[in-house]
Design a protein around this motif. Structure first.
Motif, PDB file in Angstrom:
ATOM      1  N   ARG A 127      59.571 -45.484  -8.032  1.00  0.00           N
ATOM      2  CA  ARG A 127      60.957 -45.803  -7.802  1.00  0.00           C
ATOM      3  C   ARG A 127      61.683 -44.731  -6.834  1.00  0.00           C
ATOM      4  O   ARG A 127      62.714 -45.160  -6.303  1.00  0.00           O
ATOM      5  N   GLU A 128      61.156 -43.338  -6.611  1.00  0.00           N
ATOM      6  CA  GLU A 128      61.943 -42.717  -5.680  1.00  0.00           C
ATOM      7  C   GLU A 128      61.500 -43.177  -4.294  1.00  0.00           C
ATOM      8  O   GLU A 128      62.209 -42.901  -3.375  1.00  0.00           O
ATOM      9  N   ALA A 129      60.509 -43.565  -4.092  1.00  0.00           N
ATOM     10  CA  ALA A 129      60.133 -44.332  -2.693  1.00  0.00           C
ATOM     11  C   ALA A 129      61.161 -45.430  -2.414  1.00  0.00           C
ATOM     12  O   ALA A 129      61.731 -45.634  -1.406  1.00  0.00           O
ATOM     13  N   ASN A 163      40.787 -50.995  -9.736  1.00  0.00           N
ATOM     14  CA  ASN A 163      41.486 -52.209 -10.398  1.00  0.00           C
ATOM     15  C   ASN A 163      42.745 -51.565 -11.292  1.00  0.00           C
ATOM     16  O   ASN A 163      43.842 -52.197 -11.379  1.00  0.00           O
ATOM     17  N   GLY A 164      42.608 -50.287 -11.990  1.00  0.00           N
ATOM     18  CA  GLY A 164      43.630 -49.663 -12.508  1.00  0.00           C
ATOM     19  C   GLY A 164      44.719 -49.700 -12.054  1.00  0.00           C
ATOM     20  O   GLY A 164      45.938 -50.044 -12.399  1.00  0.00           O
ATOM     21  N   VAL A 165      44.852 -49.269 -10.936  1.00  0.00           N
ATOM     22  CA  VAL A 165      45.946 -48.753  -9.828  1.00  0.00           C
ATOM     23  C   VAL A 165      46.481 -49.921  -9.318  1.00  0.00           C
ATOM     24  O   VAL A 165      47.751 -49.974  -9.322  1.00  0.00           O
ATOM     25  N   LYS A 166      45.694 -50.906  -8.975  1.00  0.00           N
ATOM     26  CA  LYS A 166      46.296 -52.346  -8.412  1.00  0.00           C
ATOM     27  C   LYS A 166      47.188 -52.999  -9.549  1.00  0.00           C
ATOM     28  O   LYS A 166      48.230 -53.434  -9.280  1.00  0.00           O
ATOM     29  N   SER A 167      46.577 -52.981 -10.778  1.00  0.00           N
ATOM     30  CA  SER A 167      47.079 -53.867 -11.609  1.00  0.00           C
ATOM     31  C   SER A 167      48.410 -53.198 -12.189  1.00  0.00           C
ATOM     32  O   SER A 167      49.171 -53.911 -12.352  1.00  0.00           O
ATOM     33  N   HIS A 168      48.391 -51.857 -12.368  1.00  0.00           N
ATOM     34  CA  HIS A 168      49.640 -51.244 -12.722  1.00  0.00           C
ATOM     35  C   HIS A 168      50.788 -51.277 -11.725  1.00  0.00           C
ATOM     36  O   HIS A 168      51.714 -51.488 -12.046  1.00  0.00           O
ATOM     37  N   PHE A 169      50.353 -51.109 -10.525  1.00  0.00           N
ATOM     38  CA  PHE A 169      51.179 -51.159  -9.352  1.00  0.00           C
ATOM     39  C   PHE A 169      52.014 -52.534  -9.443  1.00  0.00           C
ATOM     40  O   PHE A 169      53.230 -52.809  -9.004  1.00  0.00           O
ATOM     41  N   LEU A 174      58.198 -55.140  -9.814  1.00  0.00           N
ATOM     42  CA  LEU A 174      59.520 -56.045  -9.873  1.00  0.00           C
ATOM     43  C   LEU A 174      60.513 -55.183 -10.907  1.00  0.00           C
ATOM     44  O   LEU A 174      61.623 -55.295 -10.865  1.00  0.00           O
ATOM     45  N   GLU A 175      59.819 -54.481 -11.468  1.00  0.00           N
ATOM     46  CA  GLU A 175      60.570 -53.710 -12.660  1.00  0.00           C
ATOM     47  C   GLU A 175      61.529 -52.713 -12.051  1.00  0.00           C
ATOM     48  O   GLU A 175      62.669 -52.309 -12.201  1.00  0.00           O
ATOM     49  N   LYS A 179      65.533 -52.032 -11.176  1.00  0.00           N
ATOM     50  CA  LYS A 179      66.341 -50.878 -11.610  1.00  0.00           C
ATOM     51  C   LYS A 179      67.255 -50.083 -10.454  1.00  0.00           C
ATOM     52  O   LYS A 179      68.184 -49.798 -10.450  1.00  0.00           O
ATOM     53  N   VAL A 180      66.492 -50.177  -9.359  1.00  0.00           N
ATOM     54  CA  VAL A 180      66.915 -49.344  -8.104  1.00  0.00           C
ATOM     55  C   VAL A 180      67.875 -50.425  -7.353  1.00  0.00           C
ATOM     56  O   VAL A 180      69.057 -49.696  -6.929  1.00  0.00           O
TER      57      VAL A 180
END
Length: 445
Positions: A127-129, A163-169, A174-175, A179-180
Motif C-alpha cells: 500500500r505504501e509503495a 507459493n505463499g508470497v505469490k498467492s498473497h501478493f 487489486l484490493e 484503496k489508494v
C-alpha cells in the motif's frame, strides 16, 4: 585485551531492532528513521544493497518479536512508512526490493502462528509503495519501474518467491490498488498496472499461479463490473446536476433583484443541496469504490498474449474463458455464473438419487422379505417357548399375572402387533419354512 572493533551503524541498529525488550526495539525504530533521513539527504550518501538487507533483517525480527494484534498493526504501519523517509527515488526503490527479497528468504522459517502479522506487513508495504506512486502523480516511468520490480521479485518463474508470497501478493494487489487510487486512476492506467499479470498468466507453467491470477485479478474485475458501471453512472448524473446548477446560478445572476431577496424562514434555499446528496457525502467514507476498466481493451490484451504460439494449451484455454466474459461485458451483457452440465442433467443432484434408481424391483423385494423374517424371529421370545413346552406336556396353561398399575395403567399388557397382509404375501413368495401350528389341549376348547 585488544581494542574493541566498532560495528557499522546498520549492524548496530539491526541488533537493537531484534532485541528482547520492546522499549529497546521501539527506540531503535525511531533512530532508524532519523538515520535514513540524515543519510539520504546528502548527494553522495545513500545505502547499498547489502546495508539495506541488514536493516531489513533487523526489521523482520522486530516484527517477529512483537506480540498483541494492535501493537503488531501499529508496528507494521511504522515499518511500512519508512519508505517515505528516503529522499531519493532510487533509495525507495532499493528499500522495496530488499524487503521482498527478505520475505522470500525468511518465508520458509515462519511458523503458522506468526503468518498473519507478516501477511499484514506485506499488505501495508504494498500500500505504501502504491502511495509513493500516487504522490508522484502516477508517473509512467516510475510505475514501470515498480511493476518491473514486483514482477522480477515475485511473479516471474525464475524468482525465488515461495507459493505463499505469490498467492498473497496476487490476492491483495487489486484490493490495495483500489484503496489508494480508485478515485484517480483511469481505465488506461489500470490496464497498464495489471499488464504484468496478463504476461505471466500466458507464460507461466505453474498451474497454481495461473489459477490465482485468473481468479484474483480477472474474475475479480468481472465480478466488480456491475458496481463499476453503477459508480460510473452516478458520476455522470452528478456531472449533469452540477452543470444544471451552474446554468441556474447564471440565469439568477442575470435577473436583477433576485440576489437581494432573502429566503423566508422555513423555506429551502435553491442553492442548498438535497438531503440524499448530503447523506451520500456523509456515507462516502463507508462506501467502497471499485476500479474502472475498459473491458474490450483488457480482452484484446489478453487475447494478444494468449494467442501466441509459445502459450501453453491449458493457459490458452483458461484465458479464453475469461476473454469471453470480458467481451460480453464490453457488449453490455453480464455473464451468467458457471454452472456445470451435470447440474442441468440432474437438477436434484447427489449420489442418493442415482443409487435409488439403480435398485431393481427384486432387490427391493429381498429387502422387504428380510425385514419380515427378522420380525417373525423377533416374536419367538423365551416366554412363548416356555408356554409351548407346557402345552406339549399336557399341563394347564399358566395364569397370566396381573401387572401393577391396573387395567390401562403403565404396566398393562401390550397388544401384539399383527403383520401386514402385504408382508405375509412377500413372506410366502420367499421360500421360508412354515411355522408349526400351536396345539391346544382338549380341555381348553
Amino acid at each position: 585485551m585488544g581494542p574493541r572493533v566498532k560495528l557499522p551503524p546498520e549492524i548496530q541498529l539491526a541488533q537493537r531492532l531484534a532485541g528482547n525488550e520492546q522499549v529497546t526495539r521501539d527506540r531503535a525504530v525511531r533512530k532508524l528513521r532519523k538515520y535514513i533521513v540524515a543519510r539520504t539527504q546528502r548527494a553522495e550518501g545513500g545505502f547499498t544493497h547489502d546495508e539495506l538487507l541488514k536493516v531489513w533483517k533487523g526489521l523482520f525480527y522486530c516484527m517477529w518479536m512483537q506480540d498483541k494484534p494492535l501493537l503488531q498493526e501499529e508496528l507494521g504501519r511504522t515499518i511500512s512508512q519508512l519508505v517515505h523517509a528516503f529522499q531519493t527515488t532510487e533509495a525507495q526503490h532499493l528499500f522495496l526490493q530488499t524487503f521482498w527479497q527478505t520475505m522470500n528468504r525468511e518465508w520458509p522459517g515462519i511458523d503458522r502462528l506468526r503468518l498473519d502479522k507478516f501477511y499484514m506487513l506485506m499488505r501495508m508495504v504494498l500500500r505504501e509503495a502504491l502511495t509513493v506512486l500516487q504522490t508522484q502523480g502516477w508517473d509512467e516511468r516510475q510505475t514501470e519501474r515498480l511493476l518491473e520490480l514486483l514482477t522480477t521479485e515475485i511473479l516471474h518463474p525464475d524468482s525465488e518467491a515461495p507459493n505463499g508470497v505469490k498467492s498473497h501478493f496476487i490476492e491483495i494487489f487489486l484490493e490495495e490498488l483500489t484503496k489508494v487510487g480508485a478515485h484517480e486512476l483511469t481505465a488506461d492506467q489500470n490496464l497498464r498496472l495489471i499488464g504484468p499479470f496478463c504476461t505471466i498468466a500466458a507464460q507461466t507453467q505453474d498451474s497454481l499461479v495461473l489459477h490465482n491470477i485468473a481468479q484474483g485479478i480477472f474474475e475479480t474485475i468481472v465480478e466488480q463490473a456491475p458496481l463499476a458501471i453503477e459508480e460510473l453512472m452516478n458520476e455522470l448524473e452528478e456531472e449533469e446536476l452540477s452543470e444544471e446548477e451552474e446554468l441556474s446560478e447564471e440565469e439568477e445572476a442575470q435577473e436583477p433583484g433576485l440576489l437581494s431577496r432573502e429566503p423566508l424562514k422555513g423555506s429551502v434555499c435553491r442553492t442548498q443541496r438535497p438531503l440524499d446528496q448530503q447523506a451520500g457525502d456523509d456515507d462516502e467514507d463507508g462506501t467502497s469504490t471499485v476500479l474502472q476498466f475498459d473491458y474490450k481493451a483488457v480482452a484484446d490484451r489478453l487475447f494478444e498474449m494468449a494467442s501466441r504460439q509459445d502459450t501453453p494449451p491449458q493457459n490458452r484455454k483458461r484465458l479464453y474463458k475469461v476473454i469471453r466474459k470480458l467481451q460480453a461485458l464490453a457488449e453490455g451483457l453480464f455473464p451468467e455464473p458457471d454452472i456445470p452440465e451435470e447440474a442441468y442433467r440432474n437438477p436434484r443432484g447427489g449420489r442418493r438419487v442415482r443409487m435409488k434408481k439403480r435398485l431393481s424391483g427384486s432387490q427391493l423385494q429381498d429387502k422387504t422379505g428380510r425385514h419380515a423374517k427378522e420380525a417373525l424371529h423377533s416374536d419367538s421370545s423365551p416366554g412363548s417357548t416356555r408356554r409351548r413346552r407346557q402345552q406339549r406336556a399336557g399341563g394347564d396353561p399358566p395364569v397370566p399375572r396381573e401387572r401393577p398399575g391396573g387395567h390401562g395403567g403403565r404396566g398393562a399388557p401390550r397388544r401384539q402387533r399383527r403383520p401386514r397382509v402385504g408382508a405375509k404375501a412377500k413372506i410366502a413368495s420367499c421360500q421360508e419354512p412354515k411355522a408349526k401350528r400351536k396345539r391346544t389341549p382338549e380341555g381348553q376348547k
